[in-house]
Design a protein around this motif. Structure first.
Motif, mmCIF file in Angstrom:
data_model
loop_
_atom_site.group_PDB
_atom_site.id
_atom_site.type_symbol
_atom_site.label_atom_id
_atom_site.label_comp_id
_atom_site.label_asym_id
_atom_site.label_seq_id
_atom_site.Cartn_x
_atom_site.Cartn_y
_atom_site.Cartn_z
ATOM 1 N N LEU A 166 16.817 20.010 6.315
ATOM 2 C CA LEU A 166 15.599 19.239 6.604
ATOM 3 C C LEU A 166 15.056 19.529 8.001
ATOM 4 C CD1 LEU A 166 16.567 15.736 5.132
ATOM 5 C CD2 LEU A 166 15.155 17.502 4.076
ATOM 6 N N GLU A 178 22.141 18.479 5.060
ATOM 7 C CA GLU A 178 20.746 18.052 5.149
ATOM 8 C C GLU A 178 20.223 18.047 6.582
ATOM 9 O OE1 GLU A 178 22.660 15.841 1.669
ATOM 10 O OE2 GLU A 178 23.187 16.507 3.679
ATOM 11 N N GLU A 186 10.376 12.238 -0.757
ATOM 12 C CA GLU A 186 10.317 13.683 -0.966
ATOM 13 C C GLU A 186 8.863 14.137 -1.094
ATOM 14 O OE1 GLU A 186 12.345 15.975 -0.673
ATOM 15 O OE2 GLU A 186 14.372 15.193 -0.936
ATOM 16 N N LEU A 205 14.983 9.998 4.723
ATOM 17 C CA LEU A 205 15.597 10.770 3.650
ATOM 18 C C LEU A 205 17.111 10.873 3.844
ATOM 19 C CD1 LEU A 205 13.015 13.666 3.156
ATOM 20 C CD2 LEU A 205 13.712 11.998 1.420
ATOM 21 N N ARG A 215 7.417 14.231 2.293
ATOM 22 C CA ARG A 215 7.873 15.440 2.982
ATOM 23 C C ARG A 215 7.037 16.653 2.586
ATOM 24 N NH1 ARG A 215 12.952 18.838 1.353
ATOM 25 N NH2 ARG A 215 12.937 20.421 2.995
ATOM 26 N N CYS A 216 6.609 16.717 1.328
ATOM 27 C CA CYS A 216 5.760 17.833 0.894
ATOM 28 C C CYS A 216 4.452 17.861 1.683
ATOM 29 C CB CYS A 216 5.457 17.714 -0.598
ATOM 30 S SG CYS A 216 6.889 18.015 -1.654
#
Length: 751
Positions: free
Chosen positions: A145, A141, A111, A127, A114-115
């Protein structure tokens, strides 16, 4: 980049810092990395690891602040480079955590990745896999996503195609019915269709969805994607044909079967493909002339195959051949001819099975010889029931009473639930209360797949004394299991007519359901129970949903009803039914059963016109939600008209339980005598017809004579307390006595 490579030339305490991280001693690791920063403030990797440790401690904001502090004074190019280094550190730790099955921590790390990189497809797919591992994946998701959007716009795939296919397989297994799953499969297909196993992954997933979740339309949409990979793949066409037919799209199902036939390279493959064509035509209903021609072709193909007597058929081919003669009794009441074909096909299959499964058969036979020599006539018998139908199915509703009344002191009951776990998909498997009841009712429940050798081995290891097949030709898998002879004594009961498999010892019948001459053309020994081959204690009845005014039928009209699938709608029987309607003024005919409604209406419209009956007197009824409601709705009928040459079975028992007069035509084959034996065992002879003319006359008489109908209804109501058909406990004792006698004959060497 690995942790080890990042620590090259580090001081001893830096190595200890990493060791502390690995050992999850985060307090010590933080201390070490803070020392490293104090000594080497320009070395960015120290910050990456310190932030990682803080993240692992759950201090997300502190971790992000640490990383930001390391980058704050960098030029844009440097920041990009540092970001890449940080991502590599995080990816390495996420991979390590996943390898240790620490999916929750791996998810938290990814996560963070991903940021930093919201469009990194590789990380997004990870993920999704982690959510699946943690059983939190819903399917949403795929859009939240933006994975589908990325795959749709990517010209060149940035991840390994084999891995993407694996993710697709995982997604389908986890959320097969989510709308986004279909979208995901479509966008993945563009990137993976060149892989040799791509078609297999999608097709198997479609089969799973249809078999376990009974969501045929979803399965078809998934299987249709396979046509983009190879539209001439015969195995795909076979399965698509069945899938289309199972959702009622008979035209497409027949088309796929015909394409499969045109592409078939062997005679055995042609037999099965032609069988699929016939299956589609029969289930659609009303296409009798076309179906008759295909049946003739099937008989010709089978005759050629039986003349050639191939001995090198594959297991898949053999299994398919078992059901290749399934539809003959729907067309004709000629048991000697039909059974000759069944027996010959079964013997051909048996010969091939003995070639490719020789070691299994020999091992089972040796144990069987030892068992008979030991002489275990006084022991508690192990009875095994094998079927795919111990669920909400006609067989399931009827067989349950035997299970309920079995004497557990004298018999151990084992259930072999075929195809019960072959296609289980997470927690989404369709609930079936009757299936659960069966599982809880047996002493030992075996949820098995479709691997016949595995099923047979399980039965063998359980040391089953008497194995009872409830499916016969309705499931070719159980035919092969029975051919392997994993049990000492093998019996066929209830599900259909006998299969003709040479290793089946007995076929359960009664004094009525088979004529005396039947022993001349059955390969199995016919074991006749003294009264009836089936009994129930009753049926659950719900609240009716049918009313005369809803159907625009007058209150004083006579209502005839026939509730059977389209494959039982023989045109001659339909003519008799129209003649009955014509002979009884102010009468109507309700027609219910699975079929193509357009085809069925056209079928009856033509026959009604030819027999001089106004088509407006016919009503076509849709299916209802539950069996209990179906039974309640039978009460609208004054008279039920049975089908011939293939009678009703469960539908007949339901009709009699509801106290409704029935007209049936008795024939010679098992399928043409089911209603006869049930009526005799309910104490009713009114409505039993021995000729075509009798059928019409009984229909006319029952329609016109309300007093006679009331008399029959009263007799049926009273029969609930006295008749063999409604005494499942007594029937169970008779079955158990039969099992004991079969076993005694076996141990004495005369089985």
């Amino acid at each position: 980049m690995t942790f080890d490579s990042l620590l090259i030339n580090s001081t001893d305490w830096q190595q200890q810092a990493y060791k502390s991280l690995i050992q999850e001693d985060y307090y010590k690791a933080v201390s070490f990395y803070e020392q490293a920063i104090a000594v080497e403030p320009e070395r960015k990797s120290h910050y990456w690891y310190l932030g990682l440790v803080l993240l692992l401690q759950g201090q997300m904001e502190e971790a992000q602040a640490t990383w930001l502090m390391a980058m704050i004074d960098g030029e844009p190019e440097q920041v990009d480079e540092w970001n890449e280094e940080l991502i590599q550190v995080l990816q390495a730790e996420a991979q390590r955590r996943s390898a240790r099955a620490d999916y929750f921590t791996a998810l938290a790390i990814r996560e963070q990745i991903r940021c930093a990189q919201p469009a990194a497809l590789d990380n997004l797919l990870h993920l999704i896999q982690l959510a699946i591992q943690l059983e939190t994946f819903t399917g949403d998701e795929l859009h939240t996503l933006e994975v589908i959007e990325l795959l749709r716009t990517e010209q060149s795939l940035s991840v390994d195609a084999k891995w993407l296919l694996q993710v697709l397989e995982d997604v389908i297994d986890s959320a097969p019915l989510h709308p986004s799953t279909q979208e995901f499969a479509e966008v993945c297909l563009v990137h993976v269709q060149h892989l040799p196993n791509a078609l297999g992954v999608l097709l198997l997933a479609a089969i799973k969805i249809a078999a376990t979740l009974q969501q045929g339309k979803v399965a078809v949409r998934l299987a249709e994607l396979c046509l983009r990979i190879n539209s001439s793949h015969t195995e795909l066409l076979r399965h698509l044909s069945s899938l289309y037919q199972n959702i009622g799209d008979y035209d497409q199902g027949i088309e796929m079967a015909r394409r499969c036939y045109a592409l078939s390279k062997t005679l055995a493959d042609e037999v099965f493909a032609n069988h699929l064509v016939l299956r589609g035509l029969m289930h659609a209903g009303g296409r009798w002339e076309e179906a008759s021609l295909v049946l003739q072709k099937q008989q010709s193909l089978l005759a050629t195959l039986l003349e050639e007597q191939p001995t090198d058929l594959s297991q898949t081919t053999v299994v398919r051949l078992f059901g290749s003669s399934y539809f003959f009794p729907y067309f004709r009441d000629r048991p000697q001819e039909n059974r000759k074909i069944y027996n010959q096909v079964a013997q051909l299959c048996q010969t091939n099975i003995e070639n490719y499964a020789k070691e299994h058969i020999e091992r089972y036979y040796q144990r069987s010889k030892v068992s008979s020599n030991v002489g275990k006539s006084t022991k508690s018998l192990k009875i095994g029931y094998i079927s795919q139908c111990m669920r909400r199915h006609s067989v399931g509703w009827l067989a349950r009473w035997l299970f309920q009344h079995h004497d557990r002191d004298r018999f151990q009951i084992h259930g072999y639930f075929v195809a019960a776990n072959a296609y289980q998909i997470g927690s989404n498997q369709r609930e079936d209360s009757l299936h659960e009841w069966y599982i809880n009712q047996v002493d030992k429940a075996n949820l098995l797949g479709i691997d016949t050798l595995e099923i047979a081995e399980k039965i063998y290891q359980d040391e089953i004394d008497i194995l009872v097949d409830l499916d016969s030709l309705t499931l070719n898998i159980t035919c092969e299991v029975m051919a392997l002879k994993p049990a000492s004594v093998q019996v066929s009961w209830l599900g259909w007519d006998a299969s003709g498999v040479p290793t089946i010892d007995y076929y359960i019948a009664d004094p009525y359901v088979l004529p005396d001459a039947a022993k001349q053309y059955y390969s199995e020994k016919i074991w006749r129970l003294p009264k009836t081959y089936i009994a129930v204690d009753g049926f659950e009845v719900g609240v009716p949903t049918l009313r005369r005014d809803d159907l625009d039928i007058p209150c004083d009209a006579v209502i005839y009803l026939s509730s059977q699938g389209g494959y039982k709608r023989h045109p001659e029987t339909a003519r008799w039914q129209m003649r009955i309607l014509k002979a009884v003024p102010n009468s109507y005919f309700l027609i219910k059963g699975s079929a193509d409604q357009k085809s069925m209406k056209s079928f009856f419209e033509q026959i009604a016109e030819e027999e001089g009956v106004d088509f407006s007197r016919l009503r076509f009824l849709p299916d209802v939600a539950t069996e209990a409601v179906h039974r309640a709705n039978l009460g609208i009928a004054d008279v039920v008209l049975d089908t011939y040459p293939y009678n009703g079975a469960t539908t007949t028992m339901e009709t009699l339980w509801m106290g409704i007069p029935l007209v049936t035509r008795v024939g010679e084959q098992f399928a043409a005598r089911n209603s006869y034996t049930m009526m005799m065992n309910a104490g009713i002879t009114e409505g039993i017809a021995w000729t075509d003319e009798d059928y019409v006359e009984w229909g006319r008489r029952l329609g016109k004579d309300e007093v006679l109908r009331q008399k029959i209804a009263s007799k049926l109501k009273a029969s609930r307390q006295t008749a063999p058909l409604w005494n499942a406990k007594q029937f169970t004792r008779e079955m158990e006595k039969a099992y004991e006698q079969m076993w005694q004959k076996y141990v004495e060497g005369g089985g």
